[in-house]
Design an enzyme around this catalytic site. Structure first.
Site, PDB file in Angstrom:
ATOM      1  CE  LYS A  30     -76.807 -12.481 -65.832  1.00 50.13           C
ATOM      2  NZ  LYS A  30     -76.027 -12.901 -64.648  1.00 50.13           N
ATOM      3  CG  ASP A  59     -77.869 -15.202 -62.663  1.00 52.28           C
ATOM      4  OD1 ASP A  59     -78.241 -16.352 -62.355  1.00 52.28           O
ATOM      5  OD2 ASP A  59     -76.905 -14.987 -63.423  1.00 52.28           O
ATOM      6  CG  LEU A  60     -79.033 -13.975 -56.007  1.00 54.62           C
ATOM      7  CD1 LEU A  60     -79.567 -13.672 -54.617  1.00 54.62           C
ATOM      8  CD2 LEU A  60     -77.697 -13.277 -56.210  1.00 54.62           C
ATOM      9  CE  LYS A  61     -75.876 -19.015 -62.860  1.00 50.40           C
ATOM     10  NZ  LYS A  61     -75.498 -17.592 -62.766  1.00 50.40           N
ATOM     11  CG  LEU A  62     -81.824 -19.344 -54.616  1.00 49.77           C
ATOM     12  CD1 LEU A  62     -83.182 -19.357 -53.918  1.00 49.77           C
ATOM     13  CD2 LEU A  62     -80.846 -18.468 -53.848  1.00 49.77           C
ATOM     14  CE1 TYR A  63     -76.646 -28.169 -56.882  1.00 49.73           C
ATOM     15  CE2 TYR A  63     -76.652 -28.417 -54.509  1.00 49.73           C
ATOM     16  CZ  TYR A  63     -76.515 -28.959 -55.763  1.00 49.73           C
ATOM     17  OH  TYR A  63     -76.245 -30.284 -55.917  1.00 49.73           O
ATOM     18  CG  ASP A  64     -78.404 -24.639 -48.856  1.00 48.08           C
ATOM     19  OD1 ASP A  64     -78.470 -25.666 -48.140  1.00 48.08           O
ATOM     20  OD2 ASP A  64     -77.662 -23.678 -48.598  1.00 48.08           O
ATOM     21  N   PRO A  66     -83.762 -28.338 -49.466  1.00 53.78           N
ATOM     22  CG  PRO A  66     -85.105 -30.138 -50.136  1.00 53.78           C
ATOM     23  CD  PRO A  66     -83.789 -29.819 -49.506  1.00 53.78           C
ATOM     24  CB  THR A  68     -81.618 -23.800 -46.863  1.00 57.42           C
ATOM     25  OG1 THR A  68     -81.439 -24.487 -45.624  1.00 57.42           O
ATOM     26  CG2 THR A  68     -80.719 -22.584 -46.891  1.00 57.42           C
ATOM     27  CB  THR A 118     -73.672 -20.935 -71.197  1.00 60.55           C
ATOM     28  OG1 THR A 118     -73.581 -19.886 -70.243  1.00 60.55           O
ATOM     29  CG2 THR A 118     -75.112 -21.131 -71.592  1.00 60.55           C
ATOM     30  NE  ARG A 178     -69.459 -13.407 -75.710  1.00 61.60           N
ATOM     31  CZ  ARG A 178     -70.107 -13.419 -74.523  1.00 61.60           C
ATOM     32  NH1 ARG A 178     -71.402 -13.154 -74.462  1.00 61.60           N
ATOM     33  NH2 ARG A 178     -69.456 -13.685 -73.413  1.00 61.60           N
ATOM     34  CD  GLN A 187     -70.877 -17.683 -71.086  1.00 55.85           C
ATOM     35  OE1 GLN A 187     -70.926 -18.884 -70.839  1.00 55.85           O
ATOM     36  NE2 GLN A 187     -71.668 -16.808 -70.491  1.00 55.85           N
ATOM     37  NE  ARG A 208     -67.899 -12.041 -70.503  1.00 51.25           N
ATOM     38  CZ  ARG A 208     -67.418 -13.252 -70.267  1.00 51.25           C
ATOM     39  NH1 ARG A 208     -66.117 -13.418 -70.062  1.00 51.25           N
ATOM     40  NH2 ARG A 208     -68.214 -14.290 -70.231  1.00 51.25           N
TER      41      ARG A 208
HETATM   42  O1  C5P Z   1     -70.591 -11.550 -70.389  1.00 50.38           O
HETATM   43  P1  C5P Z   1     -71.548 -12.641 -70.767  1.00 50.38           P
HETATM   44  O2  C5P Z   1     -72.505 -12.211 -71.866  1.00 50.38           O
HETATM   45  O3  C5P Z   1     -70.868 -13.945 -71.049  1.00 50.38           O
HETATM   46  O4  C5P Z   1     -72.430 -12.808 -69.449  1.00 50.38           O
HETATM   47  C1  C5P Z   1     -73.298 -13.875 -69.231  1.00 50.38           C
HETATM   48  C2  C5P Z   1     -73.956 -13.730 -67.911  1.00 50.38           C
HETATM   49  O5  C5P Z   1     -74.863 -14.796 -67.738  1.00 50.38           O
HETATM   50  C3  C5P Z   1     -73.030 -13.765 -66.697  1.00 50.38           C
HETATM   51  O6  C5P Z   1     -73.571 -12.869 -65.748  1.00 50.38           O
HETATM   52  C4  C5P Z   1     -73.133 -15.194 -66.186  1.00 50.38           C
HETATM   53  O7  C5P Z   1     -72.979 -15.282 -64.797  1.00 50.38           O
HETATM   54  C5  C5P Z   1     -74.565 -15.540 -66.558  1.00 50.38           C
HETATM   55  N1  C5P Z   1     -74.872 -16.962 -66.745  1.00 50.38           N
HETATM   56  C6  C5P Z   1     -74.166 -17.778 -67.624  1.00 50.38           C
HETATM   57  N2  C5P Z   1     -74.518 -19.100 -67.776  1.00 50.38           N
HETATM   58  C7  C5P Z   1     -75.535 -19.616 -67.066  1.00 50.38           C
HETATM   59  C8  C5P Z   1     -76.254 -18.790 -66.174  1.00 50.38           C
HETATM   60  C9  C5P Z   1     -75.895 -17.460 -66.055  1.00 50.38           C
HETATM   61  O8  C5P Z   1     -73.267 -17.299 -68.296  1.00 50.38           O
HETATM   62  N3  C5P Z   1     -75.902 -20.884 -67.263  1.00 50.38           N
END
Ligand code: C5P
Length: 227
Positions: A30, A59-64, A66, A68, A118, A178, A187, A208
Site C-alpha cells: 500500500k 491509497d490516495l483517498k480521492l475527494y473532490d 466529480p 476532478t 478507522t 493488530r 487507530q 506499524r
Molecule cells: O500502521 P497501521 O497498521 O495503523 O496503518 C494503517 C494504514 O491504513 C495507514 O496507512 C492508514 O493511512 C491507512 N488507512 C486507515 N484507515 C482507513 C484507510 C486507510 O488506517 N480508513
C-alpha cells in the site's frame, strides 16, 4: 483473504529496505499519501522492478468534485497500479463519474470507497456525519456498489454487516489490524486477524505492526500462516 503491507516509513530508503525484506511473500503493497507525495510514480516502478508480482494499492483517498475525481482516476490509470480508492462521502455522482470514465479501458484497477476512517471514534464520526458509524458505513457501501465500485475500506467491525447489506462479492478492505494484539496507536477500531477472517474481510492492511517489528519478514510470514 490477502495481506496488504502499508509502506508508511519516513524515507524512501526505509520503505525499500522493508520491501526487500518481504519480497518473497505474496502480499500487496500500500502506497499512501506520504510516500506517493514524496517519491511519486518512479517509486511505483521500482516496486514492480523488485518483484513484478507485487500488487500495488494506491491509497490516495480521492475527494473532490466529480469531474476532478474522474480526471485524477484517469491519471491513475497511467500508473499501472492494481487498486486505488476514493471517499464515499464525495457522493454517488462523483463515484459514478469516476467509474463511467474508466469504462473505456479494457482493464482497470479495483476501485474502493472509504466509508469511515478507522481512526474515528463514534463520537468523532457523529460530529461530522451526524450518524453512527455502522449505519453510515452500510449506506456508503450501498452507494459505492450502486455506483459500480468494487468494494469499500471499512473497519473489521463493519465488514460482515456491509457484506449482508451489499453482497458477499463486494470487497472489504480493513486497516486498523493488530494481528497479535499490538499497540493500537492512533487507530480506534482495531481487530486481529482471526476477527477479520470471521468478518469475511477480503484484504487486511497492516502497517506499524510490520514495519516497526524487529523482524518484519517473520511477522508477515506469521500473518500469512494465520490467513
Ligand atoms: O500502521 P497501521 O497498521 O495503523 O496503518 C494503517 C494504514 O491504513 C495507514 O496507512 C492508514 O493511512 C491507512 N488507512 C486507515 N484507515 C482507513 C484507510 C486507510 O488506517 N480508513
Amino acid at each position: 483473504m490477502e495481506l496488504c503491507v502499508a509502506l508508511d516509513l519516513p524515507t524512501k530508503e526505509e520503505n525499500l529496505a522493508l520491501i526487500e525484506k518481504i519480497q518473497n511473500y505474496d502480499v500487496w503493497l500500500k502506497v499512501g499519501l506520504r510516500t506517493y507525495i514524496r517519491d511519486g510514480e518512479a517509486f511505483l516502478h521500482v516496486i514492480k522492478q523488485i518483484n513484478p508480482d507485487f500488487k500495488i494499492f494506491l491509497d490516495l483517498k480521492l475527494y473532490d468534485i466529480p469531474n476532478t475525481m474522474a480526471d485524477a482516476a484517469e491519471s491513475i490509470m497511467g500508473l499501472g497500479v492494481d487498486m486505488f480508492n476514493v471517499h464515499a462521502s464525495a457522493g454517488k455522482r462523483a463515484m459514478s463519474t469516476v467509474m463511467q470514465r474508466l469504462k473505456k479501458y479494457e482493464k482497470r484497477p479495483l476501485v474502493l470507497a472509504v466509508t469511515a476512517l478507522t481512526s474515528f471514534s463514534e463520537e468523532e464520526f457523529k460530529a461530522i456525519y451526524e450518524a453512527d458509524i455502522a449505519t453510515k458505513a452500510n449506506q456508503f457501501a450501498k452507494d459505492a456498489m450502486d455506483s459500480g465500485l468494487d468494494g469499500v475500506v471499512c473497519s473489521a467491525y463493519e465488514s460482515k454487516a456491509i457484506k449482508g447489506f451489499t453482497c458477499n462479492e463486494f470487497l472489504t478492505l480493513t486497516p486498523g489490524i493488530r494481528p497479535f494484539g499490538e499497540d493500537a496507536g492512533d487507530q480506534k477500531r482495531v481487530a486481529d486477524v482471526a476477527f477479520a477472517k470471521e468478518a469475511l474481510v477480503d484484504f487486511i492492511v497492516v502497517g506499524r505492526p510490520i514495519y516497526q517489528a524487529q523482524n518484519p519478514a517473520e511477522v508477515v510470514a506469521k500473518i500469512l500462516e494465520l490467513i
